[in-house]
Motif scaffolding. Structure first.
Motif, PDB file in Angstrom:
ATOM      1  N   PRO A   1       6.829  -7.910  -5.869  1.00 50.39           N
ATOM      2  CA  PRO A   1       6.715  -7.359  -4.509  1.00 50.39           C
ATOM      3  C   PRO A   1       5.386  -6.640  -4.274  1.00 50.39           C
ATOM      4  N   ARG A   2       4.898  -5.893  -5.266  1.00 47.83           N
ATOM      5  CA  ARG A   2       3.617  -5.200  -5.107  1.00 47.83           C
ATOM      6  C   ARG A   2       2.479  -6.192  -4.967  1.00 47.83           C
ATOM      7  N   ALA A   3       2.528  -7.265  -5.723  1.00 50.20           N
ATOM      8  CA  ALA A   3       1.488  -8.296  -5.642  1.00 50.20           C
ATOM      9  C   ALA A   3       1.507  -8.967  -4.280  1.00 50.20           C
ATOM     10  N   ARG A   4       2.694  -9.165  -3.715  1.00 56.97           N
ATOM     11  CA  ARG A   4       2.798  -9.755  -2.370  1.00 56.97           C
ATOM     12  C   ARG A   4       2.179  -8.829  -1.335  1.00 56.97           C
ATOM     13  N   ARG A   5       2.428  -7.501  -1.477  1.00 60.73           N
ATOM     14  CA  ARG A   5       1.847  -6.539  -0.527  1.00 60.73           C
ATOM     15  C   ARG A   5       0.325  -6.549  -0.623  1.00 60.73           C
ATOM     16  N   LEU A   6      -0.207  -6.593  -1.835  1.00 58.88           N
ATOM     17  CA  LEU A   6      -1.653  -6.663  -2.001  1.00 58.88           C
ATOM     18  C   LEU A   6      -2.215  -7.964  -1.440  1.00 58.88           C
ATOM     19  N   ALA A   7      -1.530  -9.063  -1.698  1.00 59.73           N
ATOM     20  CA  ALA A   7      -1.992 -10.362  -1.198  1.00 59.73           C
ATOM     21  C   ALA A   7      -2.035 -10.378   0.327  1.00 59.73           C
ATOM     22  N   ALA A   8      -1.113  -9.676   0.969  1.00 58.51           N
ATOM     23  CA  ALA A   8      -1.096  -9.614   2.434  1.00 58.51           C
ATOM     24  C   ALA A   8      -2.305  -8.853   2.975  1.00 58.51           C
ATOM     25  N   LEU A   9      -2.912  -8.010   2.152  1.00 64.91           N
ATOM     26  CA  LEU A   9      -4.086  -7.241   2.585  1.00 64.91           C
ATOM     27  C   LEU A   9      -5.407  -7.958   2.351  1.00 64.91           C
ATOM     28  N   LEU A  10      -5.389  -9.056   1.605  1.00 63.25           N
ATOM     29  CA  LEU A  10      -6.634  -9.765   1.310  1.00 63.25           C
ATOM     30  C   LEU A  10      -7.360 -10.152   2.594  1.00 63.25           C
ATOM     31  N   ASN A  11      -8.657  -9.900   2.610  1.00 61.63           N
ATOM     32  CA  ASN A  11      -9.555 -10.188   3.736  1.00 61.63           C
ATOM     33  C   ASN A  11      -9.291  -9.344   4.975  1.00 61.63           C
ATOM     34  N   ARG A  12      -8.363  -8.390   4.897  1.00 65.76           N
ATOM     35  CA  ARG A  12      -8.154  -7.453   6.004  1.00 65.76           C
ATOM     36  C   ARG A  12      -9.199  -6.351   5.898  1.00 65.76           C
ATOM     37  N   SER A  13      -9.528  -5.754   7.015  1.00 67.46           N
ATOM     38  CA  SER A  13     -10.506  -4.675   7.032  1.00 67.46           C
ATOM     39  C   SER A  13      -9.837  -3.365   6.631  1.00 67.46           C
ATOM     40  N   LEU A  14     -10.390  -2.696   5.608  1.00 67.66           N
ATOM     41  CA  LEU A  14      -9.859  -1.433   5.124  1.00 67.66           C
ATOM     42  C   LEU A  14     -10.863  -0.318   5.355  1.00 67.66           C
ATOM     43  N   ARG A  15     -10.347   0.875   5.614  1.00 64.34           N
ATOM     44  CA  ARG A  15     -11.159   2.101   5.705  1.00 64.34           C
ATOM     45  C   ARG A  15     -10.817   2.928   4.473  1.00 64.34           C
ATOM     46  N   VAL A  16     -11.792   3.117   3.599  1.00 59.78           N
ATOM     47  CA  VAL A  16     -11.589   3.825   2.337  1.00 59.78           C
ATOM     48  C   VAL A  16     -12.342   5.153   2.391  1.00 59.78           C
ATOM     49  N   ARG A  17     -11.609   6.260   2.307  1.00 65.55           N
ATOM     50  CA  ARG A  17     -12.229   7.585   2.265  1.00 65.55           C
ATOM     51  C   ARG A  17     -12.415   7.976   0.802  1.00 65.55           C
ATOM     52  N   MET A  18     -13.619   8.480   0.504  1.00 64.66           N
ATOM     53  CA  MET A  18     -13.956   8.805  -0.872  1.00 64.66           C
ATOM     54  C   MET A  18     -14.022  10.316  -1.072  1.00 64.66           C
ATOM     55  N   SER A  19     -13.959  10.747  -2.329  1.00 63.56           N
ATOM     56  CA  SER A  19     -13.898  12.167  -2.668  1.00 63.56           C
ATOM     57  C   SER A  19     -15.150  12.937  -2.257  1.00 63.56           C
ATOM     58  N   ASP A  20     -16.284  12.266  -2.074  1.00 61.65           N
ATOM     59  CA  ASP A  20     -17.516  12.959  -1.677  1.00 61.65           C
ATOM     60  C   ASP A  20     -17.680  13.028  -0.165  1.00 61.65           C
TER      61      ASP A  20
ATOM     62  N   ASP B   1      -8.260  -3.986  -9.341  1.00 60.54           N
ATOM     63  CA  ASP B   1      -7.911  -4.179 -10.743  1.00 60.54           C
ATOM     64  C   ASP B   1      -6.897  -3.123 -11.169  1.00 60.54           C
ATOM     65  N   ARG B   2      -6.521  -3.139 -12.438  1.00 56.27           N
ATOM     66  CA  ARG B   2      -5.477  -2.218 -12.908  1.00 56.27           C
ATOM     67  C   ARG B   2      -5.918  -0.764 -12.899  1.00 56.27           C
ATOM     68  N   ASP B   3      -7.236  -0.498 -12.782  1.00 58.65           N
ATOM     69  CA  ASP B   3      -7.748   0.874 -12.705  1.00 58.65           C
ATOM     70  C   ASP B   3      -7.869   1.357 -11.264  1.00 58.65           C
ATOM     71  N   ALA B   4      -7.391   0.572 -10.311  1.00 54.18           N
ATOM     72  CA  ALA B   4      -7.405   0.880  -8.874  1.00 54.18           C
ATOM     73  C   ALA B   4      -8.813   0.866  -8.288  1.00 54.18           C
ATOM     74  N   ASN B   5      -9.771   0.211  -8.958  1.00 53.69           N
ATOM     75  CA  ASN B   5     -11.079  -0.009  -8.356  1.00 53.69           C
ATOM     76  C   ASN B   5     -10.907  -1.048  -7.259  1.00 53.69           C
ATOM     77  N   ILE B   6     -11.682  -0.925  -6.203  1.00 65.97           N
ATOM     78  CA  ILE B   6     -11.556  -1.845  -5.064  1.00 65.97           C
ATOM     79  C   ILE B   6     -12.910  -2.481  -4.792  1.00 65.97           C
ATOM     80  N   ILE B   7     -12.901  -3.775  -4.473  1.00 68.24           N
ATOM     81  CA  ILE B   7     -14.099  -4.483  -4.041  1.00 68.24           C
ATOM     82  C   ILE B   7     -13.954  -4.745  -2.549  1.00 68.24           C
TER      83      ILE B   7
END
Length: 96
Positions: A12-31, A43-49
């Motif tokens: 189920p988690r993989a399906r949720r991630l697959a549904a987000l592929l190529n969608r536009s995301l807004r990522v707020r960073m700690s800085d 990846d498994r370390d939660a890094n995002i491309i």
């Protein structure tokens, strides 16, 4: 409790991630920076491309009328991610 995966099917988690592929995301960073771009992978370390990414500075650091910086392909380390939001589609934004 998590729903069981069908035999041979994606989790189920993989399906949720697959549904987000190529969608536009807004990522707020700690800085305080915000990156907006197309979700390409993680990846498994939660890094995002992100593809076609743009960087927005926090309001205190930005010059008045400053434009976002175009980054292109960007890797965001998972330990720097504060929040992730799915951007509304342009077509949906026009209709509402």
């Amino acid at each position: 409790m998590a729903e069981p995966a069908p035999p041979g099917g994606p989790q189920p988690r993989a399906r949720r991630l697959a549904a987000l592929l190529n969608r536009s995301l807004r990522v707020r960073m700690s800085d305080g920076r915000t990156l907006v771009g197309a979700f390409l992978c993680t990846d498994r370390d939660a890094n995002i491309i992100l593809g076609s990414a743009q960087e927005f500075l926090k309001a205190a650091d930005a010059f008045p009328g400053s434009e976002p910086r175009v980054l292109g392909l960007a890797m965001v380390p998972g330990h720097h991610i504060v929040s992730i939001e799915v951007e509304r589609d342009a077509a949906a934004a026009l209709c509402s």
